[in-house]
Design an enzyme around this catalytic site. Structure first.
Site, PDB file in Angstrom:
ATOM      1  N   ARG A 130      19.780  70.292  42.277  1.00 38.40           N
ATOM      2  CA  ARG A 130      21.010  70.974  41.896  1.00 38.40           C
ATOM      3  C   ARG A 130      21.263  72.171  42.817  1.00 38.40           C
ATOM      4  O   ARG A 130      20.348  72.943  43.121  1.00 38.40           O
ATOM      5  CB  ARG A 130      20.947  71.461  40.449  1.00 38.40           C
ATOM      6  CG  ARG A 130      22.226  72.218  40.059  1.00 38.40           C
ATOM      7  CD  ARG A 130      22.340  72.488  38.601  1.00 38.40           C
ATOM      8  NE  ARG A 130      23.576  73.205  38.300  1.00 38.40           N
ATOM      9  CZ  ARG A 130      23.949  73.587  37.094  1.00 38.40           C
ATOM     10  NH1 ARG A 130      23.195  73.305  36.047  1.00 38.40           N
ATOM     11  NH2 ARG A 130      25.088  74.229  36.910  1.00 38.40           N
ATOM     12  N   ARG A 133      27.109  67.230  38.399  1.00 38.43           N
ATOM     13  CA  ARG A 133      25.792  67.785  38.736  1.00 38.43           C
ATOM     14  C   ARG A 133      24.685  66.757  38.495  1.00 38.43           C
ATOM     15  O   ARG A 133      24.797  65.905  37.597  1.00 38.43           O
ATOM     16  CB  ARG A 133      25.526  69.044  37.930  1.00 38.43           C
ATOM     17  CG  ARG A 133      25.465  68.830  36.431  1.00 38.43           C
ATOM     18  CD  ARG A 133      25.917  70.048  35.682  1.00 38.43           C
ATOM     19  NE  ARG A 133      27.375  70.175  35.714  1.00 38.43           N
ATOM     20  CZ  ARG A 133      28.048  71.101  35.064  1.00 38.43           C
ATOM     21  NH1 ARG A 133      27.409  71.989  34.343  1.00 38.43           N
ATOM     22  NH2 ARG A 133      29.361  71.158  35.127  1.00 38.43           N
ATOM     23  N   ASP A 155      21.684  69.437  34.536  1.00 38.84           N
ATOM     24  CA  ASP A 155      22.112  70.702  33.938  1.00 38.84           C
ATOM     25  C   ASP A 155      21.243  70.919  32.706  1.00 38.84           C
ATOM     26  O   ASP A 155      21.149  70.046  31.838  1.00 38.84           O
ATOM     27  CB  ASP A 155      23.587  70.630  33.548  1.00 38.84           C
ATOM     28  CG  ASP A 155      24.086  71.950  32.981  1.00 38.84           C
ATOM     29  OD1 ASP A 155      23.681  72.997  33.508  1.00 38.84           O
ATOM     30  OD2 ASP A 155      24.874  71.932  32.013  1.00 38.84           O
ATOM     31  N   ASP A 206      20.366  73.705  29.602  1.00 43.41           N
ATOM     32  CA  ASP A 206      20.769  74.924  28.887  1.00 43.41           C
ATOM     33  C   ASP A 206      19.803  75.207  27.744  1.00 43.41           C
ATOM     34  O   ASP A 206      19.328  74.280  27.064  1.00 43.41           O
ATOM     35  CB  ASP A 206      22.177  74.768  28.304  1.00 43.41           C
ATOM     36  CG  ASP A 206      23.254  74.776  29.377  1.00 43.41           C
ATOM     37  OD1 ASP A 206      23.143  75.595  30.305  1.00 43.41           O
ATOM     38  OD2 ASP A 206      24.185  73.956  29.286  1.00 43.41           O
TER      39      ASP A 206
END
Length: 375
Positions: free
Chosen positions: A84, A95, A98, A100
């Site tokens: 990334r 992407r 990802d 989080d």
């Protein structure tokens, strides 16, 4: 003792081999961040907030000893390692991966770098659906409602599809082994590795009490005179320590790791004792050996003799400085014979001659991966 906390992460990918991207991310998280307890199914959703290929999304539950700041740093390194490329642009884009942080125990965190609970999680079905699959009863720290209720209240009307694809969950050491014994020649690094594993995986540790043995310095000065009392005292102490510690279950530890196995007594006795002494010693050993629990995994750290001598010199124990290469070679042969003949032990041999697992994290990780891959 490390404090282990539960965090929930959301992972998404919509470039390249999305399934592979997620699996690689999960594997790195298990290695760098903590034990993965649960992984949701893979859900497919349209790109959220921009035009692009569909995303694959999952949520994972991770037990970690990292604090929130270090957790975020580890996540960013994981994303970068998978390809990334972060930019200063604020708009959404496709992407490779990802990741989080959604929740961190019951904590509420407002900092420049990290907001937890994630400020947008309640508005995104691609987050809430997989999260509700693995943590339906977790209480949202701000909303004070269960995740399942939060999902029911979610107003996102975007389509989400369960692919029913499942990622492979990396198995933690504590799920495979209850008792690991680490052995090696003098100076091989067995105590160092034992301490590292105990610290990183919250294991109960059993360390040989060699420093308390009054015969050890005397033995190195006069081998023949003190060999028998030395080996008998070691055998008695090892038997008592292992019997006591293996019998005491610790609710706050995941498994047991020791820097010796009682068969070590016989290997050293073969090298140091005269024949008549060894015959008597063997009778006592066989009685004790049958009573001791066998390890689920026996790890032998092999180091070439010149490296052992270097390690012995560097650690600076006065009574060890006159140990000869010939003596270490005999111990090598004793271990080799034991490993070949003891068929009932699950054995892993690791050549650590050119490894520095104390100072080189990659060498340490390589050994941990070898242990994890043992059947």
């Amino acid at each position: 003792m490390q404090i282990v906390r539960t965090t929930y992460l959301s992972l998404g990918s919509n470039l390249g081999n999305k399934f592979k991207n997620l699996q690689q991310a999960v594997d790195i998280i298990a290695l760098e961040i903590g034990t993965i307890a649960k992984i949701s199914s893979i859900y497919k959703t349209a790109a959220w907030g921009f035009e692009s290929d569909d995303f694959y999304n999952i949520c994972v539950q991770v037990s970690t000893s990292l604090n929130p700041e270090n957790l975020l740093d580890a996540i960013r390194k994981t994303e970068i390692s998978l390809g990334r490329k972060r930019t200063s642009e604020k708009k959404y884009k496709a992407r490779i991966i990802d990741i989080d942080v959604l929740l961190f125990d019951n904590e509420i965190i407002f900092s420049k770098e990290l907001i937890v609970p994630h400020k947008e999680m309640l508005n995104r079905k691609f987050v809430m659906v997989p999260l509700a699959e693995i943590a339906p009863n977790f209480m949202h720290p701000i909303e004070k409602q269960r995740i399942q209720v939060c999902l029911a209240n979610c107003t996102d009307d975007n389509k989400i599809e369960n692919t029913y694809l499942k990622l492979k969950r990396p198995i933690c050491l504590s799920e495979k082994f209850n008792y690991i014994a680490i052995e090696g020649n003098i100076g091989a690094g067995k105590t160092t590795l034992t301490n590292l594993i105990a610290e990183d995986f919250n294991a109960k540790i059993i360390l040989e009490r060699f420093a308390d043995n009054p015969f050890l310095p005397k033995f190195y000065e006069d081998n023949e005179r003190y060999a028998f009392p030395l080996e008998m005292s070691f055998l008695a102490d090892r038997y008592q320590q292992l019997s006591d510690d293996l019998a005491q279950f610790d609710l706050f530890k995941n498994f047991i790791v020791s820097d010796y196995y009682i068969f070590k007594s016989l290997i050293f006795a073969q090298v140091t004792l005269q024949k008549d002494e060894y015959f008597l010693y063997r009778k006592m050993f066989d009685i004790m050996y049958n009573e001791i629990s066998k390890p689920d995994l026996y790890i032998y750290l092999y180091q070439e003799t010149p490296r052992l001598l270097e390690n012995i010199k560097n650690r600076g124990r006065d009574y060890e400085q006159n140990i000869s290469p010939e003596y270490l070679d005999k111990i090598h042969k004793g271990y080799a014979t034991f490993i070949k003949t003891e068929k009932n032990l699950n054995t892993l041999i690791v050549d650590v001659t050119n490894k520095d697992f104390l100072h080189n994290i990659e060498d340490y990780k390589e050994i941990i991966e070898l242990i994890k891959n043992v059947e």
